[in-house]
Design an enzyme around this catalytic site. Structure first.
Site: not given
Ligand code: GAR
Length: 214
Positions: A14, A87, A90, A106, A138, A142
């Site tokens: 990505n 991965m 946080l 995701h 946030t 996810d």
């Protein structure tokens, strides 16, 4: 020029798609990995993009790792932080520090299948469509405001790797698009915290789906 820092943990396809998109007005300021052996680091270095490793194993706690990561990100003056197969979960402090400028991709149609093993779980659930989601991060995993999604069919003879490949091809389309919208200043939020694109028609006489540029 908007400075973008991309965080990876592995392959980095990505990240490659975003770099290769050559987004006008965007400068990839750095690619940072939490794993020294992340394959994507070599691609970035070959493109002349500064790379860094902040190895989570070298830190006694999640908080200490996130603080070091933030310091490295800020060295590069990031206006947008892009999680591309990063991965690590946080901390809330980290997420709040980059609120509104921290994006993730995701591999599912959120809010379906948050967490891991999304393709296996989609096959197990028997869903007919699956896909990928770019969203703002946030504190709840996810769960942040959705920027763009891509849908793929689930075929009768799919296995996890075939389905993953079909989804990944779409990831490589929608992540550069989301970054382009951010760089162009087109992303805003409505009163409910949902993403609204400037120039996007308000839902009126039917379903409106923003077209991809280009
Ligand atoms: C991608 O499929 C991405 O959606 C997923 O990891 C892969 C990374 O591939 N991310 C997550 O599962 C995050 N929870 P890449 O390193 O080739 O971009």
């Amino acid at each position: 020029m908007k400075s973008i820092v991309i965080l990876i943990s592995g392959r980095g396809s990505n990240m490659e798609a975003i770099v290769n998109a050559g987004i006008p007005g965007a400068r990839i300021a750095a690619v940072i990995s939490n794993r020294p052996d992340a394959k994507g680091l070599a691609f970035a270095a070959a493109r002349g993009i500064p790379t860094a490793v902040v190895d989570h194993k070298a830190f006694p706690s999640r908080e200490a790792f996130d603080a070091a990561l933030a310091e490295t990100i800020d060295t590069h003056g990031a206006e947008l932080v892009v999680l591309a197969g990063f991965m690590r979960v946080l901390t809330d402090d980290f997420v709040r520090r980059y609120e509104g400028r921290l994006m993730n991709i995701h591999p599912s149609l959120l809010p379906s299948f948050p967490g891991l093993h999304t393709h296996r779980r989609a096959l197990e659930a028997g869903v007919r469509v699956h896909g990928a989601t770019v969203h703002f991060v946030t504190p709840t995993l996810d769960c942040g405001p959705i920027v763009i999604q891509a849908v793929v069919p689930v075929l009768a003879d799919d296995d996890e790797s075939r389905l993953a490949a079909r989804v990944l091809a779409q990831e490589h389309r929608i992540y550069p698009q989301a970054v382009r919208w951010f760089v162009d200043g087109r992303i805003g939020f409505d009163a409910h915290g949902r993403v609204r694109l400037s120039g996007e028609a308000a839902a009126g006489g039917g379903c409106t789906v923003p077209a991809l540029d280009g």
